[in-house]
Design an enzyme around this catalytic site. Structure first.
Site, PDB file in Angstrom:
ATOM      1  N   SER A 105      49.458   5.910  17.941  1.00 46.37           N
ATOM      2  CA  SER A 105      49.187   5.245  19.211  1.00 46.37           C
ATOM      3  C   SER A 105      48.918   3.769  18.932  1.00 46.37           C
ATOM      4  O   SER A 105      49.702   3.150  18.210  1.00 46.37           O
ATOM      5  CB  SER A 105      48.023   5.945  19.913  1.00 46.37           C
ATOM      6  OG  SER A 105      47.855   5.454  21.210  1.00 46.37           O
ATOM      7  N   HIS A 126      52.569   7.004  21.663  1.00 49.95           N
ATOM      8  CA  HIS A 126      52.136   6.682  23.028  1.00 49.95           C
ATOM      9  C   HIS A 126      52.763   5.362  23.412  1.00 49.95           C
ATOM     10  O   HIS A 126      52.893   4.464  22.605  1.00 49.95           O
ATOM     11  CB  HIS A 126      50.611   6.533  23.081  1.00 49.95           C
ATOM     12  CG  HIS A 126      49.907   7.823  22.878  1.00 49.95           C
ATOM     13  ND1 HIS A 126      48.586   7.890  22.573  1.00 49.95           N
ATOM     14  CD2 HIS A 126      50.338   9.102  22.937  1.00 49.95           C
ATOM     15  CE1 HIS A 126      48.220   9.156  22.454  1.00 49.95           C
ATOM     16  NE2 HIS A 126      49.279   9.916  22.662  1.00 49.95           N
ATOM     17  N   ASP A 149      44.411  12.351  20.580  1.00 49.53           N
ATOM     18  CA  ASP A 149      45.659  13.110  20.689  1.00 49.53           C
ATOM     19  C   ASP A 149      46.249  13.270  19.283  1.00 49.53           C
ATOM     20  O   ASP A 149      46.277  12.328  18.504  1.00 49.53           O
ATOM     21  CB  ASP A 149      46.638  12.355  21.605  1.00 49.53           C
ATOM     22  CG  ASP A 149      47.831  13.204  22.008  1.00 49.53           C
ATOM     23  OD1 ASP A 149      47.752  14.443  21.867  1.00 49.53           O
ATOM     24  OD2 ASP A 149      48.837  12.634  22.467  1.00 49.53           O
TER      25      ASP A 149
END
Lengths: 190, 280
Positions: free
Chosen positions: A14, A41, A134
């Site tokens: 991310s 992401h 995540d």
């Protein structure tokens, strides 16, 4: 011929991971023998640009796959914007627009978990820099299936929340800097 | 009990058949529903066979109902670059939104048709498997906060790449904004124009007798396995007029045999000329 020990590499990242992935793909050798499945992401409304920028430096072909696309060795797959990307048992991808997981679509957990079930102990899972958790659950699934787990060394991360969340759930097999990750992956190709 | 067994029970006792959905995804969503409801296997089987309301809610939960006003805003100018020449000049034309979910794309498309002066000629049909979604589509009332960003993104997009010269849309013509209650309400003249029906693509029965100029089916077939996908493509092919177009999601594509039955025309799949054999 020596059978490769692994069948696929799956990478999640991310905040700060774009430059890490970009560099990694510039360092991977041209004849890298495994599919590289990447879930990053991204800003939902910045649709284009990411895959093009990653392509610039990559020696391997970079694809944002369509639904039911066959997974091929030596290619790089990037989860398309606004879709979850799953690995299916028949060696294809399936895409889904079901609701975001961990506030993200694509969600790294979805990709990692589905890959863990398909490739089991023949999977290498890597979690890079990022500012949320995540990917942690997905890495646990990879570890449970006896796959190899690698996190980016938190000291080298722009945001260390993501690799640290993995390390809270499991003890990763390797903690590596970005350069060490590409060195390790390239050794697999020998 | 494995999930395939449950899908068989569902198929035998209700109008719903999920047996040709993609294994991984249907399994995952089914597990979530069972977990969220806190049901034992026996309770699940019992409710499935006796409680119609439960089955309707289950269908709503295991199907994916993601939609947005002007979803994928950057793609709309491309749709109409290809669609406009084919539709203008027609006395009437038919559009089917297959798997319309809560209807946001149906109304988005009608807004563009109206801006282009094509709404009067258009006959709009919409179907969804879920009764709850059919009701939401009929009501045409959506959350404002959820759609605010989409609307402004869409405005930015058409300012940069106008749709056949349309670079600005006054949304007040189409929506009643009720910000206090976080609602966008679609105006009646649009709602009245759509014919909405509950319909399950899996049953392969056509919901309308007429043929279509355009079929929207975006991010619906991705939940089906390849075999069922092919059957639906065949049905769409049959239901399209010659040169009619099918519009799929941004990351859906035709494979194998069906590549030859449609030609890719930007983001559209257009029915190719079919040879008819004449018997003499």
């Amino acid at each position: 011929m020596v059978r490769p020990k692994y069948k696929a590499v799956v990478i999640g990242g991310s905040a700060g991971s774009f430059s890490v992935v970009s560099k990694l793909l510039s360092q991977l050798r041209e004849d890298f023998p495994l599919p590289v499945i990447i879930c990053l992401h991204r800003l939902k409304h910045v649709r284009s640009g990411l895959v093009e920028s990653i392509r610039l430096k990559s020696k391997l072909e970079v694809i944002e796959p369509n639904d039911k696309e066959q997974i091929m060795a030596g290619k790089v797959y990037l989860a398309p914007s606004n879709y979850h990307m799953f690995v299916e048992y028949d060696g294809t991808f399936s895409l889904s627009t079901e609701k975001p997981l961990n506030h993200s679509r694509p969600s790294i957990d979805h990709t990692l978990t589905s890959a863990a079930y398909v490739y089991r102990n023949k999977l290498i899972g890597i979690v890079l820099t990022g500012a949320n958790k995540d990917g942690a659950k997905g890495m646990k699934d990879i570890a449970d299936k006896k796959g190899l787990t690698i996190i980016q060394d938190p000291k080298t991360c722009e945001m260390d929340t993501m690799p640290k969340s993995v390390a809270r759930l499991i003890k990763p097999d390797k903690v590596l800097s970005p350069d060490e990750i590409s060195t390790f992956l390239n050794q697999l190709a020998i | 009990m494995d999930f395939k067994h449950y899908l068989q029970v569902l198929k035998d006792n209700t109008p719903y058949d999920f047996s040709n959905y993609s294994d991984n995804s249907i399994k995952r969503r089914l597990q979530k529903v069972i977990l969220d409801n806190g049901l034992t296997i026996d309770e699940l089987l019992d409710k499935t066979q006796t409680d119609k309301g439960f089955v309707e809610r289950l269908v709503e939960d295991i199907t994916v109902n993601t939609t947005e006003l002007f979803r994928d805003p950057e793609i709309w100018p491309q749709f109409y670059e290809k669609l406009y020449p084919a539709l203008k000049g027609k006395k009437t034309f038919n559009i089917w939104h297959a798997g319309c979910s809560s209807g946001m794309e149906v109304y988005s498309n009608m807004i563009i048709l109206n801006e282009l002066g094509l709404l009067e000629q258009a006959r709009i049909f919409a179907t969804d498997i879920s009764l709850g979604m059919v009701r939401q589509c009929t009501n045409g009332s959506y959350r404002y906060e959820f759609n605010k960003k989409q609307l402004s993104d869409f405005e930015d997009i058409i300012k940069k790449s106008p749709i056949q010269g349309i670079s600005k849309i006054d949304f007040n013509k189409y929506f009643d904004f009720d910000l206090e209650n976080d609602r966008i309400n679609i105006k009646d003249f649009l709602k009245k124009k759509v014919e909405i029906r509950q319909h399950d693509l899996v049953q392969e029965k056509v919901p309308f007798y007429n043929k279509f100029d355009v079929i929207f089916c975006r991010n619906v077939l991705i939940y089906f396995n390849a075999n069922l996908q092919s059957k639906i493509y065949q049905m769409f092919h049959n239901q399209l007029y010659p040169k009619g177009s099918m519009i799929l999601g941004n990351h859906e594509s035709l494979t194998g045999f069906y590549k030859t039955k449609f030609s890719k025309n930007g983001p559209l799949y257009t029915k190719t000329n079919v040879f008819h054999f004449k018997y003499q």
